[in-house]
Design a protein around this motif. Sequence first.
Motif, PDB file in Angstrom:
ATOM      1  N   TYR A 158      43.418  42.981  33.238  1.00 41.54           N
ATOM      2  CA  TYR A 158      44.392  44.007  33.599  1.00 41.54           C
ATOM      3  C   TYR A 158      43.699  45.142  34.353  1.00 41.54           C
ATOM      4  CZ  TYR A 158      46.720  41.416  29.898  1.00 41.54           C
ATOM      5  OH  TYR A 158      47.233  40.397  29.121  1.00 41.54           O
ATOM      6  N   VAL A 159      44.480  45.852  35.159  1.00 42.57           N
ATOM      7  CA  VAL A 159      43.987  46.998  35.920  1.00 42.57           C
ATOM      8  C   VAL A 159      44.798  48.220  35.535  1.00 42.57           C
ATOM      9  CG1 VAL A 159      43.473  47.911  38.215  1.00 42.57           C
ATOM     10  CG2 VAL A 159      43.442  45.438  37.833  1.00 42.57           C
ATOM     11  N   ARG A 160      44.122  49.311  35.279  1.00 40.69           N
ATOM     12  CA  ARG A 160      44.815  50.542  34.867  1.00 40.69           C
ATOM     13  C   ARG A 160      45.506  51.205  36.059  1.00 40.69           C
ATOM     14  NH1 ARG A 160      39.994  54.591  33.143  1.00 40.69           N
ATOM     15  NH2 ARG A 160      41.717  55.966  32.663  1.00 40.69           N
ATOM     16  N   GLU A 161      46.587  51.899  35.759  1.00 33.68           N
ATOM     17  CA  GLU A 161      47.286  52.653  36.793  1.00 33.68           C
ATOM     18  C   GLU A 161      46.354  53.713  37.391  1.00 33.68           C
ATOM     19  OE1 GLU A 161      50.374  55.252  35.435  1.00 33.68           O
ATOM     20  OE2 GLU A 161      49.442  55.551  33.476  1.00 33.68           O
ATOM     21  N   GLY A 162      46.560  54.004  38.661  1.00 33.76           N
ATOM     22  CA  GLY A 162      45.745  55.008  39.323  1.00 33.76           C
ATOM     23  C   GLY A 162      44.437  54.485  39.881  1.00 33.76           C
ATOM     24  N   ALA A 163      44.162  53.189  39.671  1.00 34.57           N
ATOM     25  CA  ALA A 163      42.911  52.618  40.172  1.00 34.57           C
ATOM     26  C   ALA A 163      43.048  52.216  41.640  1.00 34.57           C
ATOM     27  CB  ALA A 163      42.513  51.403  39.338  1.00 34.57           C
ATOM     28  N   ILE A 164      41.942  52.280  42.367  1.00 40.62           N
ATOM     29  CA  ILE A 164      41.838  51.717  43.716  1.00 40.62           C
ATOM     30  C   ILE A 164      40.606  50.819  43.711  1.00 40.62           C
ATOM     31  CG2 ILE A 164      41.574  52.168  46.175  1.00 40.62           C
ATOM     32  CD1 ILE A 164      42.904  54.838  45.809  1.00 40.62           C
ATOM     33  N   LEU A 165      40.827  49.504  43.757  1.00 38.34           N
ATOM     34  CA  LEU A 165      39.735  48.546  43.660  1.00 38.34           C
ATOM     35  C   LEU A 165      39.303  48.077  45.050  1.00 38.34           C
ATOM     36  CD1 LEU A 165      40.884  46.178  40.756  1.00 38.34           C
ATOM     37  CD2 LEU A 165      39.670  48.365  40.608  1.00 38.34           C
ATOM     38  N   PRO A 166      37.998  48.139  45.364  1.00 36.45           N
ATOM     39  CA  PRO A 166      37.503  47.552  46.615  1.00 36.45           C
ATOM     40  C   PRO A 166      37.213  46.065  46.414  1.00 36.45           C
ATOM     41  CG  PRO A 166      35.736  48.741  45.510  1.00 36.45           C
ATOM     42  CD  PRO A 166      36.955  48.885  44.643  1.00 36.45           C
ATOM     43  N   ILE A 167      37.771  45.217  47.260  1.00 35.64           N
ATOM     44  CA  ILE A 167      37.642  43.767  47.164  1.00 35.64           C
ATOM     45  C   ILE A 167      37.153  43.230  48.508  1.00 35.64           C
ATOM     46  CG2 ILE A 167      38.822  41.599  46.610  1.00 35.64           C
ATOM     47  CD1 ILE A 167      38.926  43.496  44.279  1.00 35.64           C
ATOM     48  N   GLN A 168      36.190  42.307  48.505  1.00 37.96           N
ATOM     49  CA  GLN A 168      35.681  41.766  49.754  1.00 37.96           C
ATOM     50  C   GLN A 168      36.182  40.341  49.982  1.00 37.96           C
ATOM     51  OE1 GLN A 168      31.372  41.782  49.242  1.00 37.96           O
ATOM     52  NE2 GLN A 168      31.368  39.627  48.667  1.00 37.96           N
ATOM     53  N   PRO A 169      36.148  39.862  51.235  1.00 40.01           N
ATOM     54  CA  PRO A 169      36.439  38.453  51.493  1.00 40.01           C
ATOM     55  C   PRO A 169      35.443  37.566  50.761  1.00 40.01           C
ATOM     56  CG  PRO A 169      36.467  39.731  53.533  1.00 40.01           C
ATOM     57  CD  PRO A 169      35.902  40.623  52.471  1.00 40.01           C
ATOM     58  N   PRO A 181      38.164  42.503  56.961  1.00 41.98           N
ATOM     59  CA  PRO A 181      38.281  43.872  56.441  1.00 41.98           C
ATOM     60  C   PRO A 181      37.959  43.962  54.953  1.00 41.98           C
ATOM     61  CG  PRO A 181      40.447  42.888  56.652  1.00 41.98           C
ATOM     62  CD  PRO A 181      39.481  41.897  57.244  1.00 41.98           C
ATOM     63  N   LEU A 182      37.610  45.147  54.517  1.00 43.77           N
ATOM     64  CA  LEU A 182      37.503  45.455  53.102  1.00 43.77           C
ATOM     65  C   LEU A 182      38.909  45.684  52.567  1.00 43.77           C
ATOM     66  CD1 LEU A 182      35.696  46.289  50.597  1.00 43.77           C
ATOM     67  CD2 LEU A 182      35.995  48.639  51.414  1.00 43.77           C
ATOM     68  N   THR A 183      39.253  45.058  51.454  1.00 45.51           N
ATOM     69  CA  THR A 183      40.575  45.246  50.855  1.00 45.51           C
ATOM     70  C   THR A 183      40.526  46.355  49.812  1.00 45.51           C
ATOM     71  OG1 THR A 183      41.292  42.959  51.209  1.00 45.51           O
ATOM     72  CG2 THR A 183      42.358  44.156  49.425  1.00 45.51           C
ATOM     73  N   LEU A 184      41.505  47.234  49.853  1.00 43.44           N
ATOM     74  CA  LEU A 184      41.690  48.256  48.821  1.00 43.44           C
ATOM     75  C   LEU A 184      42.981  47.955  48.081  1.00 43.44           C
ATOM     76  CD1 LEU A 184      40.783  51.573  50.713  1.00 43.44           C
ATOM     77  CD2 LEU A 184      39.283  50.072  49.370  1.00 43.44           C
ATOM     78  N   TRP A 249      32.291  46.048  57.265  1.00 51.48           N
ATOM     79  CA  TRP A 249      33.694  46.044  57.670  1.00 51.48           C
ATOM     80  C   TRP A 249      33.968  47.137  58.707  1.00 51.48           C
ATOM     81  CZ3 TRP A 249      32.001  48.059  53.006  1.00 51.48           C
ATOM     82  CH2 TRP A 249      32.251  49.410  52.796  1.00 51.48           C
ATOM     83  N   GLN A 250      35.025  46.922  59.471  1.00 52.10           N
ATOM     84  CA  GLN A 250      35.487  47.914  60.448  1.00 52.10           C
ATOM     85  C   GLN A 250      36.944  48.297  60.218  1.00 52.10           C
ATOM     86  OE1 GLN A 250      34.660  45.993  64.224  1.00 52.10           O
ATOM     87  NE2 GLN A 250      32.565  46.789  64.266  1.00 52.10           N
ATOM     88  N   ALA A 251      37.578  47.650  59.249  1.00 58.81           N
ATOM     89  CA  ALA A 251      38.989  47.922  58.955  1.00 58.81           C
ATOM     90  C   ALA A 251      39.206  47.820  57.454  1.00 58.81           C
ATOM     91  CB  ALA A 251      39.900  46.941  59.699  1.00 58.81           C
ATOM     92  N   LEU A 252      40.285  48.430  57.003  1.00 62.98           N
ATOM     93  CA  LEU A 252      40.678  48.407  55.599  1.00 62.98           C
ATOM     94  C   LEU A 252      42.038  47.741  55.481  1.00 62.98           C
ATOM     95  CD1 LEU A 252      39.724  52.070  54.636  1.00 62.98           C
ATOM     96  CD2 LEU A 252      38.409  50.002  54.123  1.00 62.98           C
ATOM     97  N   HIS A 253      42.107  46.724  54.643  1.00 63.66           N
ATOM     98  CA  HIS A 253      43.376  46.067  54.326  1.00 63.66           C
ATOM     99  C   HIS A 253      43.868  46.663  53.011  1.00 63.66           C
ATOM    100  CE1 HIS A 253      46.458  42.991  54.155  1.00 63.66           C
ATOM    101  NE2 HIS A 253      46.072  42.693  52.938  1.00 63.66           N
ATOM    102  N   ILE A 254      44.937  47.414  53.077  1.00 67.70           N
ATOM    103  CA  ILE A 254      45.415  48.175  51.914  1.00 67.70           C
ATOM    104  C   ILE A 254      46.599  47.469  51.273  1.00 67.70           C
ATOM    105  CG2 ILE A 254      46.350  50.390  51.144  1.00 67.70           C
ATOM    106  CD1 ILE A 254      44.821  51.692  53.454  1.00 67.70           C
ATOM    107  N   GLU A 255      46.497  47.237  49.965  1.00 71.90           N
ATOM    108  CA  GLU A 255      47.567  46.623  49.185  1.00 71.90           C
ATOM    109  C   GLU A 255      48.040  47.637  48.144  1.00 71.90           C
ATOM    110  OE1 GLU A 255      45.959  43.068  47.491  1.00 71.90           O
ATOM    111  OE2 GLU A 255      45.637  42.079  49.424  1.00 71.90           O
ATOM    112  N   VAL A 256      49.302  48.028  48.226  1.00 71.38           N
ATOM    113  CA  VAL A 256      49.853  49.037  47.322  1.00 71.38           C
ATOM    114  C   VAL A 256      50.750  48.353  46.302  1.00 71.38           C
ATOM    115  CG1 VAL A 256      51.217  51.143  47.135  1.00 71.38           C
ATOM    116  CG2 VAL A 256      49.731  50.797  49.120  1.00 71.38           C
ATOM    117  N   TYR A 257      50.360  48.431  45.029  1.00 69.41           N
ATOM    118  CA  TYR A 257      51.092  47.806  43.936  1.00 69.41           C
ATOM    119  C   TYR A 257      51.889  48.859  43.164  1.00 69.41           C
ATOM    120  CZ  TYR A 257      47.997  43.840  44.755  1.00 69.41           C
ATOM    121  OH  TYR A 257      47.310  42.797  45.333  1.00 69.41           O
TER     122      TYR A 257
END
Length: 300
Positions: A158-169, A181-184, A249-257
């Motif tokens: 599980y992931v706590r609310e308010g977190a921003i996790l950096p995820i790589q390919p 890109p680096l995923t946030l 990375w040169q770009a950020l792929h942002i996923e908002v949950y």
Amino acid sequence: PIDRDHTAKGTAYQEPWVHGPERENIARRYIEERYRLMPYLYTATEEMSRTGVPILRPLFVEFPDATDDKHPMDVDTPNEFLFGPDILVAPAPYPDELDNYFVQLPPVTWYDYWTGAKLPPLPKLSSRDLEQPGAKEEMARLMAPFHITPSLDALPVYVREGAILPIQPLTQSTKETPQGPLTLRVYLPQTGPNEGGAQPCAGSIYLDDGVTLNYKKGEYLREQFSCSVSGDTVTVKIAPREGSFAPWWQALHIEVYGGPSVKAKAADGTLATWNAQRRAMLATIPDTGKGAELTLKYSR
């Protein structure tokens, strides 16, 4: 930071493939997930080296007031632990048994790491409440996400609310440079879009060459991320980088949950799309190192 195994003469073979394709595929899934989480893991490792706070930590470190009487929640959930500040792992209490068990989480909003689904708040009903028509059925429905049937291929994370996790390919080695890109992954607080109020969330990434001590000379990268929610607007901010180390990375792929499954658009014209499978709003923005911002406005 280390994923290794030990054995001795006369013991069973322990390579991932010795028990057949099914177990090999399970092992591969979790090993590869570890590589995707490498930015989060390396950032937690740097925090540990700098502050002494361990990578794997008991719940009371981040949630000292999780229980009403202030006793450590770990007494009630000795099998659960935090992986870094934002990820909670809840394996079966007794790995050699297949008994069902309930996950007990600190009293904040949590997300399922694998699906992105926001978990409902844990119900608090008195015995009188349970006597009302349909109350027990409703309780069972609300408790279903926390009732775990152990299986070989599933680990509750599980992931706590308010977190921003950096995820790589995905890579197959720490010597391999990730491509893309680096995923946030941004996990909105309980006060989300169209729920009123404004709540912050935050995360960061640390990076260096992983080999030398040049980080002591400033050859490192630290990047801070934050987001805020106000009404139907979510703003994700990327602070200017610290240090002189150049990232891959040169770009950020942002996923908002945690936002509503409705249309959203970025204020600057950036394309934002809803992914029903991930339950997230997706957008990609450039990251030049000088700071950036993404504003999503939800509309019904």
